[in-house]
Design a protein around this motif. Structure first.
Motif, PDB file in Angstrom:
ATOM      1  N   HIS A  37      34.154  55.444  46.575  1.00  0.00           N
ATOM      2  CA  HIS A  37      34.337  54.115  45.979  1.00  0.00           C
ATOM      3  C   HIS A  37      35.726  53.977  45.362  1.00  0.00           C
ATOM      4  CE1 HIS A  37      30.646  51.839  46.416  1.00  0.00           C
ATOM      5  NE2 HIS A  37      29.944  52.940  46.161  1.00  0.00           N
ATOM      6  N   VAL A  38      36.170  55.017  44.676  1.00  0.00           N
ATOM      7  CA  VAL A  38      37.506  54.979  44.073  1.00  0.00           C
ATOM      8  C   VAL A  38      38.579  54.870  45.155  1.00  0.00           C
ATOM      9  CG1 VAL A  38      39.174  56.313  42.720  1.00  0.00           C
ATOM     10  CG2 VAL A  38      36.787  56.178  41.979  1.00  0.00           C
ATOM     11  N   TRP A  48      37.419  45.303  42.205  1.00  0.00           N
ATOM     12  CA  TRP A  48      37.281  46.334  41.170  1.00  0.00           C
ATOM     13  C   TRP A  48      36.023  46.160  40.337  1.00  0.00           C
ATOM     14  CZ3 TRP A  48      37.394  45.359  35.940  1.00  0.00           C
ATOM     15  CH2 TRP A  48      37.850  44.092  35.554  1.00  0.00           C
ATOM     16  N   LYS A  49      35.605  44.929  40.043  1.00  0.00           N
ATOM     17  CA  LYS A  49      34.383  44.743  39.244  1.00  0.00           C
ATOM     18  C   LYS A  49      33.159  45.270  39.990  1.00  0.00           C
ATOM     19  CE  LYS A  49      35.783  40.674  36.603  1.00  0.00           C
ATOM     20  NZ  LYS A  49      35.539  39.244  36.359  1.00  0.00           N
ATOM     21  N   THR A  51      33.179  47.487  42.390  1.00  0.00           N
ATOM     22  CA  THR A  51      33.301  48.937  42.538  1.00  0.00           C
ATOM     23  C   THR A  51      32.882  49.646  41.250  1.00  0.00           C
ATOM     24  OG1 THR A  51      35.083  48.636  44.130  1.00  0.00           O
ATOM     25  CG2 THR A  51      34.906  50.791  43.096  1.00  0.00           C
ATOM     26  N   ILE A  52      33.295  49.120  40.102  1.00  0.00           N
ATOM     27  CA  ILE A  52      32.887  49.711  38.812  1.00  0.00           C
ATOM     28  C   ILE A  52      31.378  49.611  38.652  1.00  0.00           C
ATOM     29  CG2 ILE A  52      33.098  49.481  36.299  1.00  0.00           C
ATOM     30  CD1 ILE A  52      35.566  50.683  37.681  1.00  0.00           C
ATOM     31  N   ILE A  55      29.849  52.318  40.776  1.00  0.00           N
ATOM     32  CA  ILE A  55      30.033  53.636  40.151  1.00  0.00           C
ATOM     33  C   ILE A  55      29.060  53.813  38.993  1.00  0.00           C
ATOM     34  CG2 ILE A  55      31.668  55.019  38.793  1.00  0.00           C
ATOM     35  CD1 ILE A  55      33.873  53.930  40.672  1.00  0.00           C
ATOM     36  N   PHE A  56      28.868  52.761  38.204  1.00  0.00           N
ATOM     37  CA  PHE A  56      27.886  52.823  37.118  1.00  0.00           C
ATOM     38  C   PHE A  56      26.485  53.051  37.688  1.00  0.00           C
ATOM     39  CE2 PHE A  56      24.697  50.547  34.584  1.00  0.00           C
ATOM     40  CZ  PHE A  56      24.738  51.330  33.442  1.00  0.00           C
TER      41      PHE A  56
END
Length: 194
Positions: A37-38, A48-49, A51-52, A55-56
Motif C-alpha cells: 500500500h505504501v 492517500w486517505k 491508503t491510510i 493500512i489502519f
C-alpha cells in the motif's frame, strides 16, 4: 463451484493442522500488504486517505492474530474487522469505479496527458491481494480451533465455538423461542413437536 468448495476445505484443513505457521505467515503477509500500500501510494499516486484507511484496517486485522486461532465472535476487534472489510471494499470499489476525469479546459491543452485508468485485470488483482486476501484467510481460519487438541485450556472453562456452530445454535434457539410463543413445544433433542 465444486473446485472452490474443495479449495476452501483444503485451506481450512491446512489451517487446522498448522495453526502456528499459519499465524506467522498471515502476520508476514499483513506487513507485506501494508508495504505494498505504501509503495502504491508513493509510486502510483494512490489516494492517500484511502491508503491510510486500508493500512489502519490491516492494523486491526493484525490484532486478530494475538489469540489466533481462537476468535471471539463478539470481541470488538473481530466486529471492527468485519466492518472494516466491508468499508474497505466499497471505498476501493468507488475509487476504481469513478476515476478522476479532468475538466474540459485541461483536456484541450496540447500538453495534456490523460490519467491512466486501471484495467479490469489490475483492479481484480488489487482487490484479490490488497483488499480480500487477509480477511478471507482470517474468515477461513475461524473454524480452525474447533478440532485442535486441547493444549490451551481457558481459565473460565467457556468453550469456544466456530462461526457455523454459533449461527446454527442461535438460529435453533430463535426457532424454539418463536414456536413456544405460538403455543408449540419442540423437543430440543429431536426437534419434534411435543
Amino acid at each position: 463451484m465444486l473446485s472452490i468448495a474443495s479449495g476452501l476445505y483444503y485451506v481450512s484443513e491446512l489451517v487446522e493442522e498448522h495453526s502456528e505457521p499459519t499465524k506467522r505467515f498471515l502476520r508476514k503477509l499483513i506487513y507485506t500488504i501494508i508495504g505494498l500500500h505504501v509503495l502504491l501510494l508513493v509510486f502510483d499516486s494512490f489516494p492517500w486517505k484511502l491508503t491510510i484507511f486500508s493500512i489502519f484496517s490491516y492494523y486491526v486485522y493484525l490484532q486478530n492474530l494475538l489469540k489466533f486461532p481462537y476468535v471471539e465472535l463478539t470481541s470488538p476487534v473481530f466486529l471492527a474487522s468485519c466492518v472494516l472489510v466491508v468499508a474497505n471494499h466499497f471505498l476501493w470499489f468507488d475509487h476504481f469505479h469513478n476515476p478522476y476525469i479532468p475538466p474540459l479546459e485541461e483536456r484541450l491543452r496540447p500538453d495534456y496527458v490523460p490519467p491512466r485508468i486501471a484495467t479490469f485485470v489490475e483492479v481484480c488483482s488489487f482487490f484479490g491481494l490488497c483488499v480480500w486476501f487477509i480477511p478471507f484467510a482470517l474468515f477461513v481460519s475461524l473454524s480452525a480451533h474447533d478440532n485442535l487438541l486441547p493444549r490451551h485450556v481457558e481459565v473460565s472453562g467457556k468453550k469456544n465455538n466456530g462461526l457455523a456452530k454459533v449461527v446454527v445454535a442461535n438460529l435453533r434457539e430463535y426457532v424454539y423461542a418463536a414456536s413456544r410463543k405460538c403455543g408449540y413445544e419442540l423437543d430440543p433433542t429431536h426437534g419434534h413437536i411435543i
